[in-house]
Enzyme design. Structure first.
Site, short mmCIF file in Angstrom:
data_model
loop_
_atom_site.label_atom_id
_atom_site.label_comp_id
_atom_site.label_asym_id
_atom_site.label_seq_id
_atom_site.Cartn_x
_atom_site.Cartn_y
_atom_site.Cartn_z
N LEU A 4 0.84 -1.23 -0.04
CA LEU A 4 -0.18 0.45 -0.62
C LEU A 4 0.31 1.35 0.00
CD1 LEU A 4 -2.49 -1.30 2.53
CD2 LEU A 4 -3.08 -0.82 -0.18
N GLN A 77 8.02 -4.96 -1.66
CA GLN A 77 8.08 -5.14 -2.95
C GLN A 77 8.86 -4.09 -3.24
OE1 GLN A 77 4.04 -3.02 -4.51
NE2 GLN A 77 3.50 -5.36 -5.15
N SER A 113 7.03 21.52 -3.35
CA SER A 113 8.48 22.13 -2.19
C SER A 113 7.25 22.67 -1.53
CB SER A 113 9.26 22.87 -3.00
OG SER A 113 8.78 23.71 -3.43
N ALA A 160 2.56 -6.06 -11.43
CA ALA A 160 1.32 -6.13 -11.11
C ALA A 160 1.12 -4.65 -11.58
CB ALA A 160 -0.15 -6.67 -10.20
N TYR A 163 2.85 -1.10 -13.68
CA TYR A 163 4.13 -1.09 -13.98
C TYR A 163 5.26 -1.08 -14.40
CZ TYR A 163 1.66 2.07 -10.25
OH TYR A 163 0.82 2.38 -9.54
N ARG A 210 3.61 -10.29 -7.33
CA ARG A 210 2.54 -9.94 -7.65
C ARG A 210 2.31 -9.38 -9.32
NH1 ARG A 210 -0.71 -5.13 -5.23
NH2 ARG A 210 -2.78 -7.33 -4.12
C1 LIG Z 1 -3.99 3.86 -0.70
C2 LIG Z 1 -3.15 2.00 -1.60
C3 LIG Z 1 -2.48 2.43 -2.31
C4 LIG Z 1 -1.75 0.76 -2.75
N1 LIG Z 1 -0.72 1.09 -3.47
C5 LIG Z 1 -0.31 -0.42 -4.07
C6 LIG Z 1 0.93 -0.83 -4.02
O1 LIG Z 1 2.25 0.12 -3.48
N2 LIG Z 1 1.56 -2.11 -5.04
C7 LIG Z 1 0.19 -2.87 -5.41
O2 LIG Z 1 0.46 -3.65 -5.82
N3 LIG Z 1 -1.02 -2.62 -4.91
C8 LIG Z 1 -1.37 -1.03 -4.55
N4 LIG Z 1 -2.29 -0.58 -4.22
C9 LIG Z 1 -3.37 -1.85 -4.44
C10 LIG Z 1 -3.46 -2.79 -3.11
O3 LIG Z 1 -2.49 -3.60 -2.97
C11 LIG Z 1 -4.72 -3.89 -3.53
O4 LIG Z 1 -4.42 -4.02 -4.60
C12 LIG Z 1 -5.86 -3.63 -3.57
O5 LIG Z 1 -6.47 -2.06 -2.59
C13 LIG Z 1 -6.96 -4.26 -2.83
O6 LIG Z 1 -7.08 -5.24 -2.80
P1 LIG Z 1 -8.22 -4.70 -0.87
O7 LIG Z 1 -9.80 -4.37 -1.31
O8 LIG Z 1 -8.13 -5.86 0.11
O9 LIG Z 1 -7.88 -3.10 -0.21
C14 LIG Z 1 -2.47 -0.32 -3.56
C15 LIG Z 1 -3.80 0.45 -3.50
C16 LIG Z 1 -4.16 1.50 -2.61
C17 LIG Z 1 -5.88 1.66 -1.98
#
Ligand SMILES: Cc1cc2nc3c(=O)[nH]c(=O)nc-3n(C[C@H](O)[C@H](O)[C@H](O)COP(=O)(O)O)c2cc1C
Length: 351
Positions: A4, A77, A113, A160, A163, A210
């Site tokens: 996240l 990650q 900034s 995933a 990216y 992932r």
């Molecule tokens: C605030 C936020 C940041 C996220 N950052 C990433 C990340 O850094 N890497 C990634 O693979 N997915 C990221 N995601 C996707 C989450 O890992 C996840 O796949 C998505 O929230 C769905 O799962 P959930 O329904 O349990 O929230 C992000 C999602 C949110 C909401």
């Protein structure tokens, strides 16, 4: 706990606030860190942590120590965003890099900034020359070595959500005519080069990946997702990975989202991930709540369930799920950037 991004690491170095956030969530069976840039070129957003400077490694050491002292485990990650970046975030203000020079209809997040922030269009990327591809694979290897120095228990390769690795995988963003483009086997080559080099560097049991087979995140698309991801799963079987992590449907959105006319068959993909010793752990994510998670485990659709947003709002999510307690609501306004508000101030049960 899902990876996240929270944009609370100025200068790309994890700080004391980040330590506190991860410490609070250490009861997760496994924390997967927020996406962590392997190089400056791999950065697409302001204030995300990296792992390419000594300061960042030291910052991460404080995080991993706190998680371990609280009895948790944490993977890093590793991320290269490819074209999902803006020139202002790139070394020397250069364009970001990608398999092909195709601009994504997607946004980057920048903090100025004066402290204000905005979501802005990503820049037109330039395509990678073959020698640069081997350089990036080496960057991944070096970053993986640094995760061990930083005290992580392993690495999740971020392949995933559109990216860099995903840009190679999917046909809409990869129009290369060399060994890294064209047929799906070629488009998957970059990913397998990285899986190979990281698992050799830190051990396959510390390496995970992932994937988001149909997610349209960051403007990627493939005509034949089932063929592509069945191939990927079949080839991943040869590695002794810690786990394979699948985002089902559109990340953060519709779990039944599909690309193309046929619904994606995740069970078929899993069946092609053939491990003779039966040890291939399969992790699933996206929109899971308690009943859906229990059902997936009971029906043996997965070995591990990964929760994202529920973990942001509930540091003690595991305890709450165990006793079926109500969950705190998520504050959408404090997801990206900011301070302790909406980050380390969510209440725990009885706290
Ligand atoms: C605030 C936020 C940041 C996220 N950052 C990433 C990340 O850094 N890497 C990634 O693979 N997915 C990221 N995601 C996707 C989450 O890992 C996840 O796949 C998505 O929230 C769905 O799962 P959930 O329904 O349990 O929230 C992000 C999602 C949110 C909401």
């Amino acid at each position: 706990m899902a990876p996240l991004m929270r944009n609370r690491s100025p200068n790309n170095v994890p700080n004391e606030l980040n330590v506190e956030y991860y410490r609070q969530r250490a009861s997760a069976g496994l924390i997967i860190s927020e996406a962590t840039a392997i190089t400056e070129q791999g950065q697409g957003y302001s204030n995300v942590p990296g792992i390419y400077t000594d300061e960042a490694v030291e910052g991460w050491q404080n995080v991993t120590r706190a998680v371990h002292e609280a009895g948790g485990k944490i993977f890093c990650q590793l991320q290269h965003v490819g074209r999902i970046s803006h020139k202002s975030l790139q070394p020397f203000g250069d364009p970001p890099v990608a398999p092909s020079a195709i601009q994504a209809k997607a946004k980057s997040f920048v903090v100025y900034s004066d402290g204000t922030s905005d979501f802005i269009e990503t820049s037109l990327p330039r395509h990678l020359k073959p020698f640069e591809i081997s350089g990036i694979i080496e960057d991944y290897r070096r970053a993986a070595a640094r995760t061990l120095e930083a005290g992580f228990d392993g690495v999740e390769i971020h392949a995933a959500n559109g990216y860099l690795i995903d840009q190679f995988l999917r046909s809409s963003s990869n129009q290369r005519t060399d060994l890294y483009g064209g047929p799906l086997e070629n488009r998957a080559r970059f990913m397998f080069d990285i899986v190979g080099c990281i698992s050799r560097e830190i051990g396959p049991g510390r390496t995970a990946i992932r994937l988001s087979p149909v997610a349209p995140s960051n403007d990627v698309h493939d005509e034949r997702p089932q063929a592509l991801y069945n191939y990927i799963a079949s080839q991943l079987s040869a590695y002794d990975l810690a786990y394979v992590h699948i985002v089902e449907g559109a990340t953060g959105g519709d779990r039944t989202y599909q690309q193309g006319p046929e619904p994606f068959d995740y069970a078929e993909m899993r069946e092609t991930y053939y491990r003779t010793d039966g040890s291939g752990a399969w992790m699933v994510n996206n929109g899971y709540d308690r009943p859906l998670a229990i059902e997936a485990l009971e029906k043996e659709r997965a070995d591990l369930i990964c929760f994202g947003r529920p973990f942001i709002a509930n540091p003690d999510l595991v305890r709450r799920l165990r006793i079926n307690a109500p969950l705190n609501a998520l504050d959408q306004r404090t997801l990206f950037g900011g301070d302790a508000k909406g980050y380390t101030d969510y209440p725990v049960l009885g706290g």
